[in-house]
Design an enzyme around this catalytic site. Structure first.
Site, PDB file in Angstrom:
ATOM      1  N   ASP A 171       0.867  -1.188   0.000  1.00 39.74           N
ATOM      2  CA  ASP A 171       0.000   0.000   0.000  1.00 39.74           C
ATOM      3  C   ASP A 171       0.901   1.235   0.000  1.00 39.74           C
ATOM      4  OD1 ASP A 171      -2.316   1.612   0.166  1.00 39.74           O
ATOM      5  OD2 ASP A 171      -2.187   1.696   2.345  1.00 39.74           O
ATOM      6  N   SER A 172       0.268   2.400  -0.098  1.00 35.47           N
ATOM      7  CA  SER A 172       1.025   3.644   0.017  1.00 35.47           C
ATOM      8  C   SER A 172       1.568   3.814   1.438  1.00 35.47           C
ATOM      9  CB  SER A 172       0.118   4.830  -0.308  1.00 35.47           C
ATOM     10  OG  SER A 172      -0.908   4.941   0.665  1.00 35.47           O
ATOM     11  N   CYS A 198      -4.401  -1.577  -1.780  1.00 40.95           N
ATOM     12  CA  CYS A 198      -4.587  -0.165  -2.107  1.00 40.95           C
ATOM     13  C   CYS A 198      -5.620  -0.018  -3.214  1.00 40.95           C
ATOM     14  CB  CYS A 198      -3.238   0.407  -2.573  1.00 40.95           C
ATOM     15  SG  CYS A 198      -3.325   2.118  -3.096  1.00 40.95           S
ATOM     16  N   GLU A 224      -2.001   8.628   8.663  1.00 39.17           N
ATOM     17  CA  GLU A 224      -0.534   8.513   8.600  1.00 39.17           C
ATOM     18  C   GLU A 224       0.134   9.319   9.724  1.00 39.17           C
ATOM     19  OE1 GLU A 224       1.425   6.575   6.597  1.00 39.17           O
ATOM     20  OE2 GLU A 224      -0.357   5.667   5.710  1.00 39.17           O
ATOM     21  N   CYS A 278     -11.192   2.882   0.430  1.00 38.82           N
ATOM     22  CA  CYS A 278      -9.750   3.095   0.602  1.00 38.82           C
ATOM     23  C   CYS A 278      -9.366   2.258   1.817  1.00 38.82           C
ATOM     24  CB  CYS A 278      -9.461   4.575   0.849  1.00 38.82           C
ATOM     25  SG  CYS A 278      -7.790   4.910   1.441  1.00 38.82           S
ATOM     26  N   HIS A 320      -7.224   2.585   4.015  1.00 36.86           N
ATOM     27  CA  HIS A 320      -6.945   3.336   5.245  1.00 36.86           C
ATOM     28  C   HIS A 320      -8.219   3.552   6.080  1.00 36.86           C
ATOM     29  CE1 HIS A 320      -3.072   4.552   3.435  1.00 36.86           C
ATOM     30  NE2 HIS A 320      -2.737   5.070   4.601  1.00 36.86           N
TER      31      HIS A 320
HETATM   32  N1  DGL Z   1      -4.843   3.030   1.094  1.00 38.96           N
HETATM   33  C1  DGL Z   1      -4.831   3.372  -0.284  1.00 38.96           C
HETATM   34  C2  DGL Z   1      -6.160   3.166  -0.949  1.00 38.96           C
HETATM   35  O1  DGL Z   1      -6.823   2.215  -0.611  1.00 38.96           O
HETATM   36  C3  DGL Z   1      -4.055   4.618  -0.635  1.00 38.96           C
HETATM   37  C4  DGL Z   1      -4.514   5.910  -0.087  1.00 38.96           C
HETATM   38  C5  DGL Z   1      -3.577   7.057  -0.407  1.00 38.96           C
HETATM   39  O2  DGL Z   1      -2.369   6.870  -0.281  1.00 38.96           O
HETATM   40  O3  DGL Z   1      -4.075   8.137  -0.773  1.00 38.96           O
HETATM   41  O4  DGL Z   1      -6.545   3.861  -1.836  1.00 38.96           O
END
Ligand code: DGL
Length: 267
Positions: free
Chosen positions: A12-13, A75, A152, A183, A185
């Protein structure tokens, strides 16, 4: 080494893919897992498709060097913008969360579906396309660019998060009964999201279903780890970040109660 003894790669990011990692770990305790977070370049949500494809390719190349037996795209932003290209480019089996979220929301919604996601995911229109396979109800998609930076930075207290949730979701709430966390996150904010949405709105997080798909795939293809000793019954987890390793470790502890060794990654 035979393939079934190789690790699973999840990326993931940043911290979001941990919501997937947690479920994969719970379902497959013996598997070795490599988790990759491109924290230095996060968030991905405001990036172009071209940039996202280049980031994802670099990360997958890194994971392939570690000889993973499969890749879980933790992600939505990468999946929404690059999945077909990545599938074409790589032969390593690849899994992603969006089709589950769309399926679950599509079959259970009665009134309308809300989608909270990153800018790049909303722009891609993937949720609309995939939801349309399962429902004709109206869809309200909203980019939520404040959410990922809050997570984050470890700022997940409802006092901070609730105003942001209201900002993004309030307008759609009278029209929906199902809300997709588009997302990886966002499940870390689900308490605040549920508080704003109320108990009449079902919140969809596809992490469990995705973990199940991974487990079924491993079983069907004889890829489940065959452990050779008692110690190997507990799988290893190796975490890599392109960002600050200490901060990542602290946040892992705070968010999913693991205190891993985190390695510095350079792409
Ligand atoms: N967690 C990721 C997603 O599901 C990336 C979110 C991001 O870095 O903006 O999209």
């Amino acid at each position: 080494m035979s393939n079934n003894r190789l690790p699973i790669g999840i990326f993931d990011s940043g911290l979001g893919g941990l919501t997937i990692y947690k479920e994969v770990r719970a379902l497959l305790p013996a598997e070795d897992i490599i988790y990759f977070a491109d924290t230095k370049r996060a968030p991905f949500g405001g990036k172009s498709r071209k940039t996202l494809l280049s980031y994802a390719s670099q990360i997958i190349n890194f994971l392939q060097k570690k000889q993973v037996k499969m890749i879980v795209i933790g992600c939505n932003t990468i999946s929404a913008n690059c999945y077909p290209q990545l599938k074409q480019r790589y032969t390593t089996p690849m899994f992603e969360p969006i089709h589950f979220a769309a399926y679950q929301a599509g079959i259970q919604a009665q009134r309308g579906v809300g989608v909270l996601a990153t800018e790049a995911t909303v722009k891609s229109g993937v949720f609309e396309k995939k939801l349309a396979l399962h429902t004709r109800l109206p869809i309200y998609s909203r980019p939520c660019p404040l959410f990922v930076p809050l997570i984050e930075e470890g700022l997940t207290h409802p006092d901070i998060v609730i105003p942001a949730v209201k900002l993004y979701a309030d307008y759609m709430l009278p029209y929906i009964d199902t809300l997709v966390l588009g997302c990886t996150h966002y499940p870390f904010l689900s308490k605040s999201i549920q508080m704003v949405a109320g108990t009449d709105v079902a919140i969809i997080n596809p992490a469990k279903a995705l973990a199940k798909e991974v487990a079924v795939y491993l079983q069907r293809n004889n890829l489940t780890k065959n452990y050779l000793s008692k110690e190997e019954e507990v799988g290893t987890a190796t975490f890599y970040t392109t960002g600050d390793t200490i901060k990542f470790r602290e946040l892992c502890h705070r968010l999913i109660s693991v205190y891993p060794i985190v390695e510095q990654a350079v792409l």
